[in-house]
Write an enzyme that holds these catalytic residues in place. Structure first.
Site, PDB file in Angstrom:
ATOM      1  N   CYS A 331      41.780  39.843  44.905  1.00  0.00           N
ATOM      2  CA  CYS A 331      41.963  40.719  43.748  1.00  0.00           C
ATOM      3  C   CYS A 331      41.122  40.269  42.565  1.00  0.00           C
ATOM      4  O   CYS A 331      40.725  41.085  41.727  1.00  0.00           O
ATOM      5  CB  CYS A 331      43.433  40.796  43.368  1.00  0.00           C
ATOM      6  SG  CYS A 331      44.218  39.185  43.120  1.00  0.00           S
ATOM      7  N   HIS A 785      48.236  37.376  40.726  1.00  0.00           N
ATOM      8  CA  HIS A 785      47.550  38.628  41.057  1.00  0.00           C
ATOM      9  C   HIS A 785      46.760  39.111  39.842  1.00  0.00           C
ATOM     10  O   HIS A 785      47.176  38.903  38.699  1.00  0.00           O
ATOM     11  CB  HIS A 785      48.587  39.675  41.463  1.00  0.00           C
ATOM     12  CG  HIS A 785      47.993  40.958  41.974  1.00  0.00           C
ATOM     13  ND1 HIS A 785      47.088  40.994  43.005  1.00  0.00           N
ATOM     14  CD2 HIS A 785      48.165  42.242  41.584  1.00  0.00           C
ATOM     15  CE1 HIS A 785      46.745  42.252  43.241  1.00  0.00           C
ATOM     16  NE2 HIS A 785      47.387  43.027  42.386  1.00  0.00           N
TER      17      HIS A 785
END
Length: 825
Positions: A331, A785
């Site tokens: 990510c 994340h």
């Protein structure tokens, strides 16, 4: 069929059977993001093993002359009840915190029906396995072996993507074998446990030294325990604890607070028996820490863990609105590349090295064209329809690109989570190396920093310039508006008081309250002068105090600002500052432009400080403070780095040496041997290697001559980053050195000499507007994340891997990297 057999016979010599070590590209087109799942499937050349989508295979056939291709097409199986009895194995849930090994996460878990056949060009004649059975033996055997070899071979992208990684490998605790257990008569019942402090009945840990039971750590979202097991360790020093409810005959979760990690205890049955626990009769009643981490990793793509979880987000698609698949903790790469391809310089095809250009342009086309910006297929007709838009897209899987940018890098070549800021700089460095001629898109971010150092004893100044790409913004925690005096000032203290009350009463922990830091306070901390206490003054010929002021010597077209949220605590443990900063939509940095030497201001003379070495005629090993070197080594830093820290801070103590270490940890030569002034090698080593042609080309591409680049590299032991800093701080010296153009010396060209070339930077007004930001969730850059928000046509859009949606409330106060573009009048 005889005609097809004749064609196959004519091309039989070009059909190869893959051998070990051959690179087979059967998952992704070399020129686009077409795959076997795409419309038209994928054609794999049976000679070069390169894959091509249906729109590019004719071009490859025309240019290469190859005629035989293996056509692979896949269609997704529906996940309904009928399929459950078809004989296909059901999807397995991961049981190990691992990638690429049995029981771990399977990155290719989707079930497909696959069709394979040979296609002969240019007429696209098809040959199936059944057709081969009727052909001559020599044709059947060769083609069948080639087909089987291609289908059984691991594709390049799969091999690079699915690296084995086991997050459950635990080391044996150094405390386990000699652990001292108190004979305090404590016996632990088989059930009914409670925290001794707050009466919590879950997430409980028993200390293996004294048998006392406390709750575990509080998680970042306020759930979990109340930290009482940790507090007990801090008070007693008893290092090991076992998680109650995870004890089975096979083992249990054991945590070492001293080693700050999950560990193995080879004497666990004995340690448990000491407190009356029979390991062989215990049953598991709680999730292990591994199972909890797996659950978090499975949920990481869901909207519940994204900042805008409370809003119904409208899915978007089209050009510039393409999602990117998460390839396993990728990510950070997805967020950075989504933002970069919003910058016009990266949108244009300006990269000139073929392989690098090919994959960067391929990624740019994939993100910008809209060709892959399509809703993901429904998971199955048998599933319950969702009441909310899913937002998932087919998206693109940048496997080949990730393999390229990570090749040879110890971190970016892995499946571990990384720092988005470090990846951005890594990619910019790759662009710099591959764009030495022509237009360089990284120039959009490049700017010059002016540093002015004033000796407080002589009041004389020194000016240096350096290149940078990111403005690092400090976070002054003491300037929080919700702490201290006033109506809002006690918010943090009140939140801490409520948390302590919850700890003592056993009530649920209240929602966390983050510190609110004004953006103006961050900018003030950036611009205020820094005091240098151990500055060697060439005017005073002694160490004295100086002040250093940092300003902009140029303003780039695009300004990247990194909020320095990640820092070190007093115990040198990395931590993340949980802060909210009111980052503005528009930014004016004009007041921070440097002005250079002031009228009437005297400059410090260019005299080197005295060398820190023995007074012999020959250069010998420096006299270093061994105690300081030892203290640094005990902290885990490499010996040579510790020696350099002590040398370059002039034996001034542990604090100065530690500051040097923290400021140079990312230097390429951080662990290299100390090179003394006046020598080309470290004591006991061979002479320094010849000047790197790659480093020379990089500096020349910035606008300097080859002679200037050579001198800078020689002065800095062939270290590129140090050479660039050196060249900007010695521009006056470089102006008088001989130039190599046409063999003319400086004296011969005195009349027509132009000022020395400087770095290629763009300059203009210092006014900017915010167009993108990248946010991080989690307690460390090594976990958590990343998502990014980008402003498209006056609408904020959130990019969360394959999910692309209109943003309702972009969390601009919680960003990590902010991207501004210049506002022209």
């Amino acid at each position: 069929m005889a005609e097809v057999s004749d064609v196959l016979m004519s091309v039989l010599s070009t059909i190869r059977v893959p051998r070990p070590g051959d690179r087979v590209h059967k998952d992704e087109c070399a020129l686009s993001f077409s795959s076997p799942e795409s419309e038209g499937g994928l054609y794999v050349c049976m000679n070069s093993f390169l894959g091509f989508g249906s729109q590019y295979v004719d071009r490859h056939h025309t240019r290469s002359g190859q005629r035989a291709y293996l056509h692979i097409s896949r269609t997704r199986k529906k996940e309904d009840d009928e399929n459950s009895g078809s004989g296909d194995p059901p999807k397995k849930k991961p049981t190990r915190l691992a990638i690429g090994i049995e029981g771990g996460f399977n990155v290719e878990q989707e079930q497909y029906e696959e069709e394979v056949k040979v296609v002969l060009f240019p007429d696209r004649q098809e040959v199936t396995s059944d057709d081969l059975a009727t052909m001559p033996d020599v044709v059947r055997e060769r083609v069948s072996l080639a087909m089987a070899g291609l289908m059984s071979a691991d594709s390049v992208s799969h091999t690079l993507q699915v690296q084995q990684w086991d997050g459950e490998v635990r080391a044996e605790s150094r405390h386990a074998v000699e652990l001292k257990q108190l004979n305090n008569g404590t016996k632990i019942p088989p059930s009914g446990w409670r925290c001794e402090v707050c009466d919590l009945q879950e997430n409980l840990w028993m200390n293996l030294s004294d048998g006392r039971v406390f709750c575990g750590r509080r998680y970042f979202d306020g759930s979990g325990g109340n930290n009482h097991a940790l507090l007990h360790f801090q008070q007693t020093g008893h290092p090991l604890a076992v998680k109650l409810g995870t004890i089975t005959p096979d083992g249990a979760d054991v945590y070492s607070y001293d080693e700050d990690d999950m560990v193995l205890d080879p004497k666990l049955p004995e340690h448990l028996s000491h407190f009356g626990i029979d390991m062989m009769t215990m049953e598991k009643t709680e999730h292990t820490m591994t199972e909890l981490e797996i659950a978090v990793n499975q949920r990481v793509g869901e909207w519940e863990v994204i900042q805008e979880s409370g809003a119904t987000l409208r899915p978007l698609s089209g050009p510039g609105l393409t999602g990117m698949k998460n390839l396993g903790n990728s990510c950070y790469l997805n967020s950075v590349m989504q933002v970069l391809f919003t910058v016009p310089d990266f949108q244009s095809k300006s990269v000139t090295v073929y392989h690098f250009y090919l994959l960067v342009s391929k990624l740019g086309y994939g993100l910008l064209s809209g060709e892959y910006s399509k809703p993901a297929p429904d998971p199955g007709e048998g599933s319950e329809p969702s009441s909310e838009p899913r937002g998932d897209q087919v998206g693109i899987a940048a496997r080949m690109f990730k393999a390229l940018v990570g090749r040879g890098h110890p971190e970016f070549s892995t499946n571990r989570q990384q720092d988005a800021q470090e990846f951005l700089l890594h990619f910019i460095n790759m662009v710099e190396r591959n764009c030495r001629s022509g237009v360089n898109p990284s120039e959009a971010f490049r700017f010059l920093v002016e540093e002015r150092i004033v000796c407080q004893q002589s009041q004389k100044a020194k000016y240096t310039q350096r290149v940078d790409y990111i403005l690092q913004l400090p976070v002054p925690m003491d300037q929080a508006t919700n702490t201290g005096e006033g109506l809002m000032g006690n918010e943090l203290q009140e939140a801490e008081r409520r948390r302590e009350e919850a700890d003592s009463s056993g009530a649920p922990a209240p929602a966390p309250v983050r510190a609110c830091i004004p953006f103006t306070a961050c900018m003030a901390a950036l611009s205020e002068p820094e005091t240098l206490t151990d500055f060697w003054s060439s005017a005073a010929q002694a160490k004295t105090t100086a002040t250093k002021t940092t300003r902009f010597a140029s303003f780039p077209d695009h300004m990247v600002i990194q909020v320095k949220k990640f820092t070190f605590g007093q115990d040198w443990v990395p931590k993340k500052l949980d802060v909210s900063i009111d980052v503005p939509d528009t930014l004016d940095l004009t007041a921070l432009r440097g002005t250079g030497q002031q009228p009437g201001e005297e400059l410090l003379p260019e005299v080197a400080p005295p060398p820190l070495m023995t007074p012999d005629v020959e250069v010998k090993a420096p006299v270093l403070d061994d105690s300081t070197v030892s203290q640094l080594c005990e902290m885990g830093f490499p010996l040579e780095a510790c020696r350099k820290a002590v040398y370059y801070t002039g034996n001034t103590g542990i604090d100065a040496a530690m500051n040097w270490v923290m400021g140079h940890m990312d230097d390429p030569d951080f662990s290299s041997p100390l090179v003394l002034p006046g020598t080309s090698s470290a004591p006991g080593t061979t002479p320094t290697e010849s000047i790197s042609e790659e480093h020379l080309a990089t500096i020349v591409s910035m606008g300097f001559s080859r002679d200037q680049a050579t001198r800078a590299l020689r002065a800095t032991s062939n270290v590129l980053e140090r050479a660039v800093d050196w060249i900007f701080s010695h521009l006056d010296d470089l102006e008088s050195m001989e130039v190599s153009e046409g063999g003319r010396s400086a004296a011969e060209s005195e009349g027509s000499r132009e000022p020395p070339p400087g770095p290629k930077v763009r300059d203009g007004p210092g006014k900017y507007e915010l167009f993108a930001f990248i946010s991080h969730m989690g307690t460390s850059t090594m976990c958590g994340h990343y998502v990014c928000h980008i402003k498209k046509d006056q609408q904020w859009v959130i990019f969360n891997d394959q999910k692309v949606c209109a943003s309702e409330k972009p969390p601009k106060d919680l960003g990590y990297l902010y991207f501004y573009r210049r506002v022209t009048e």
